[in-house]
Scaffold this motif. Structure first.
Motif, PDB file in Angstrom:
ATOM      1  N   ALA A 212      28.853  10.643  -4.584  1.00 35.14           N
ATOM      2  CA  ALA A 212      29.264  11.744  -5.465  1.00 35.14           C
ATOM      3  C   ALA A 212      29.765  11.247  -6.818  1.00 35.14           C
ATOM      4  CB  ALA A 212      30.337  12.590  -4.783  1.00 35.14           C
ATOM      5  N   GLN A 213      30.513  10.164  -6.847  1.00 33.61           N
ATOM      6  CA  GLN A 213      31.039   9.671  -8.117  1.00 33.61           C
ATOM      7  C   GLN A 213      29.946   9.111  -9.015  1.00 33.61           C
ATOM      8  OE1 GLN A 213      34.082  10.188  -9.303  1.00 33.61           O
ATOM      9  NE2 GLN A 213      34.440  11.345  -7.409  1.00 33.61           N
ATOM     10  N   GLU A 214      28.798   8.819  -8.442  1.00 36.61           N
ATOM     11  CA  GLU A 214      27.711   8.240  -9.227  1.00 36.61           C
ATOM     12  C   GLU A 214      26.780   9.288  -9.825  1.00 36.61           C
ATOM     13  OE1 GLU A 214      25.998   4.680  -7.479  1.00 36.61           O
ATOM     14  OE2 GLU A 214      27.740   4.500  -6.155  1.00 36.61           O
ATOM     15  N   TRP A 215      26.859  10.549  -9.338  1.00 40.12           N
ATOM     16  CA  TRP A 215      26.126  11.629 -10.012  1.00 40.12           C
ATOM     17  C   TRP A 215      27.089  12.665 -10.579  1.00 40.12           C
ATOM     18  CZ3 TRP A 215      27.565  15.959  -7.486  1.00 40.12           C
ATOM     19  CH2 TRP A 215      27.765  15.913  -6.110  1.00 40.12           C
ATOM     20  N   ASP A 224      38.149  18.339  -9.628  1.00 38.05           N
ATOM     21  CA  ASP A 224      37.438  17.386  -8.777  1.00 38.05           C
ATOM     22  C   ASP A 224      36.253  18.055  -8.093  1.00 38.05           C
ATOM     23  OD1 ASP A 224      39.309  15.354  -9.327  1.00 38.05           O
ATOM     24  OD2 ASP A 224      40.655  16.136  -7.767  1.00 38.05           O
ATOM     25  N   PRO A 225      35.231  17.266  -7.733  1.00 41.70           N
ATOM     26  CA  PRO A 225      34.084  17.860  -7.039  1.00 41.70           C
ATOM     27  C   PRO A 225      34.470  18.420  -5.667  1.00 41.70           C
ATOM     28  CG  PRO A 225      33.536  15.680  -7.904  1.00 41.70           C
ATOM     29  CD  PRO A 225      35.026  15.832  -8.017  1.00 41.70           C
ATOM     30  N   VAL A 226      34.083  19.649  -5.420  1.00 45.24           N
ATOM     31  CA  VAL A 226      34.164  20.267  -4.101  1.00 45.24           C
ATOM     32  C   VAL A 226      32.725  20.388  -3.616  1.00 45.24           C
ATOM     33  CG1 VAL A 226      34.784  22.317  -2.774  1.00 45.24           C
ATOM     34  CG2 VAL A 226      36.277  21.514  -4.616  1.00 45.24           C
ATOM     35  N   VAL A 227      32.426  19.810  -2.466  1.00 46.16           N
ATOM     36  CA  VAL A 227      31.040  19.727  -2.022  1.00 46.16           C
ATOM     37  C   VAL A 227      30.847  20.416  -0.676  1.00 46.16           C
ATOM     38  CG1 VAL A 227      30.497  17.631  -3.302  1.00 46.16           C
ATOM     39  CG2 VAL A 227      31.506  17.454  -1.026  1.00 46.16           C
ATOM     40  N   ALA A 228      29.615  20.852  -0.453  1.00 43.38           N
ATOM     41  CA  ALA A 228      29.225  21.435   0.830  1.00 43.38           C
ATOM     42  C   ALA A 228      27.922  20.793   1.257  1.00 43.38           C
ATOM     43  CB  ALA A 228      29.056  22.946   0.714  1.00 43.38           C
ATOM     44  N   VAL A 229      27.810  20.505   2.551  1.00 43.61           N
ATOM     45  CA  VAL A 229      26.570  19.988   3.130  1.00 43.61           C
ATOM     46  C   VAL A 229      26.197  20.892   4.309  1.00 43.61           C
ATOM     47  CG1 VAL A 229      26.649  17.594   2.377  1.00 43.61           C
ATOM     48  CG2 VAL A 229      27.998  18.274   4.358  1.00 43.61           C
ATOM     49  N   PRO A 230      25.771  22.116   4.012  1.00 46.95           N
ATOM     50  CA  PRO A 230      25.474  23.060   5.092  1.00 46.95           C
ATOM     51  C   PRO A 230      24.220  22.721   5.883  1.00 46.95           C
ATOM     52  CG  PRO A 230      24.882  23.991   2.968  1.00 46.95           C
ATOM     53  CD  PRO A 230      25.606  22.720   2.679  1.00 46.95           C
ATOM     54  N   GLN A 267      31.901  23.990   6.230  1.00 52.42           N
ATOM     55  CA  GLN A 267      33.138  23.613   5.561  1.00 52.42           C
ATOM     56  C   GLN A 267      32.874  23.144   4.131  1.00 52.42           C
ATOM     57  OE1 GLN A 267      36.178  23.886   6.761  1.00 52.42           O
ATOM     58  NE2 GLN A 267      36.321  23.259   8.896  1.00 52.42           N
ATOM     59  N   LEU A 268      33.912  23.201   3.308  1.00 54.59           N
ATOM     60  CA  LEU A 268      33.888  22.580   1.988  1.00 54.59           C
ATOM     61  C   LEU A 268      34.699  21.295   2.073  1.00 54.59           C
ATOM     62  CD1 LEU A 268      34.446  25.599  -0.440  1.00 54.59           C
ATOM     63  CD2 LEU A 268      32.338  24.806   0.682  1.00 54.59           C
ATOM     64  N   PHE A 269      34.271  20.279   1.315  1.00 54.47           N
ATOM     65  CA  PHE A 269      34.906  18.980   1.390  1.00 54.47           C
ATOM     66  C   PHE A 269      35.214  18.431   0.002  1.00 54.47           C
ATOM     67  CE2 PHE A 269      32.010  19.363   5.023  1.00 54.47           C
ATOM     68  CZ  PHE A 269      32.871  19.123   6.086  1.00 54.47           C
ATOM     69  N   THR A 270      36.097  17.469  -0.027  1.00 51.32           N
ATOM     70  CA  THR A 270      36.353  16.691  -1.220  1.00 51.32           C
ATOM     71  C   THR A 270      36.691  15.276  -0.780  1.00 51.32           C
ATOM     72  OG1 THR A 270      37.571  16.646  -3.319  1.00 51.32           O
ATOM     73  CG2 THR A 270      38.832  17.175  -1.334  1.00 51.32           C
ATOM     74  N   TRP A 271      36.645  14.343  -1.716  1.00 49.39           N
ATOM     75  CA  TRP A 271      36.990  12.959  -1.397  1.00 49.39           C
ATOM     76  C   TRP A 271      38.456  12.710  -1.704  1.00 49.39           C
ATOM     77  CZ3 TRP A 271      33.998   9.779   1.306  1.00 49.39           C
ATOM     78  CH2 TRP A 271      32.621  10.041   1.366  1.00 49.39           C
ATOM     79  N   LYS A 272      39.156  12.078  -0.794  1.00 46.34           N
ATOM     80  CA  LYS A 272      40.565  11.749  -0.988  1.00 46.34           C
ATOM     81  C   LYS A 272      40.827  10.376  -0.375  1.00 46.34           C
ATOM     82  CE  LYS A 272      45.277  13.475  -0.253  1.00 46.34           C
ATOM     83  NZ  LYS A 272      46.099  14.569   0.324  1.00 46.34           N
ATOM     84  N   ASP A 273      41.290   9.463  -1.209  1.00 47.34           N
ATOM     85  CA  ASP A 273      41.575   8.096  -0.760  1.00 47.34           C
ATOM     86  C   ASP A 273      40.364   7.466  -0.068  1.00 47.34           C
ATOM     87  OD1 ASP A 273      44.196   8.371  -1.707  1.00 47.34           O
ATOM     88  OD2 ASP A 273      44.879   9.207   0.203  1.00 47.34           O
TER      89      ASP A 273
END
Length: 281
Positions: A212-215, A224-230, A267-273
């Protein structure tokens, strides 16, 4: 239909379903190998449909059509070229060398339910060795599996293959991500006004959640990006500070997951640590 729905609407139906595509593939195989006995083996999913042929010298060839059909769905006008390319890659009976195999290893997002079901199927088939997959946890309901993305089919990397591949288990994820990273130039982004769909090849779209950080600089979002992979072929993104888009993304993720044959998570996700975590507003 809302603006967001139009952005993330399901792709239009293609001219041929997988059964008709398989017939076209089998016809091409018969024309390519006139002396072969060609047959189609149907399956519950497109990835499992297989064309099998026996050469006059006794050599048996199996080609799963998942990758070929996915390529066709993206470019139906190129069907002849796609089929020809996959026939060119038909197995010769010789195993690829370890370096070639390592270069084809990719991460595939799957569900924990998939793993449980697969293990039950091994049980039902009376297979005692159940170390058929190498997986790593991603979230409570998602995991990553590793596959060799061969022209004829995906095959899961099993623990017993690591020695032949010249890999340790710890090296597997970094290698898979580096191989996936090489596909970044082909990645496309659709959408606007803070709501986007990130598109790959239909097989590994969801896997790009790892990069995600590369695109990230290709999308204009607030926060921050909030992502979904349904689903396997869906990666949706909006910004954490855009509450309207977050709500719309949540609704669209639930719809896509419910309708997809390759559903993953609503679900919706984000990256943390460095970890993928469930996003909470």
């Amino acid at each position: 239909m809302t603006f967001f729905s139009r952005i993330f609407a399901a792709r239009q139906a293609r001219p041929l379903d997988v059964a008709k595509f398989a017939k076209a593939y089998a016809s091409a195989a018969q024309a390519r190998f006139p002396g072969a006995e060609v047959k189609i083996e149907e399956a519950a999913t497109a990835a499992g449909v297989k064309v099998h042929w026996a050469m006059p010298d006794g050599m048996q060839v199996n080609q799963f059509l998942g990758n070929a059909y996915a390529a066709y769905q993206k470019a139906p006008a190129d069907m002849d070229a796609i089929i020809a390319a996959h026939l060119d890659a038909a197995p010769t009976g010789q195993e690829a060398d370890a370096a070639t195999r390592r270069a084809s290893i990719l991460p595939l997002v799957k569900t924990t339910m998939w793993l449980a079901t697969s293990l039950k199927q091994l049980d039902a088939a009376g297979i005692e060795n159940k170390e058929a997959f190498i997986t790593e946890p991603l979230t409570d309901e998602l995991l990553v599996a590793f596959v060799e993305d061969k022209p004829e089919a995906m095959s899961y990397v099993a623990p017993g293959e690591l020695e032949a591949l010249g890999l340790t288990r710890a090296e597997l994820m970094p290698l898979a991500l580096e191989n996936l990273r090489r596909q970044l130039p082909a990645l496309t982004v659709e959408g606007k006004e803070g709501r986007y769909g990130v598109r790959a090849d239909g097989n590994y779209d969801a896997s790009f959640i790892f990069l995600a950080q590369e695109w990230r600089d290709r999308v204009e979002i607030k926060g921050d990006p909030v992502v979904a992979v349904p689903a396997r072929d869906e990666l949706l993104v909006c910004g954490s500070q855009d509450s309207d888009s977050v709500r719309a993304l949540r609704d669209m993720a639930a719809r896509i997951m419910a309708q997809s044959a390759y559903g993953l998570s609503a679900q919706l996700f984000t990256w943390k640590d460095g970890k993928l975590v469930v996003f909470t507003e």
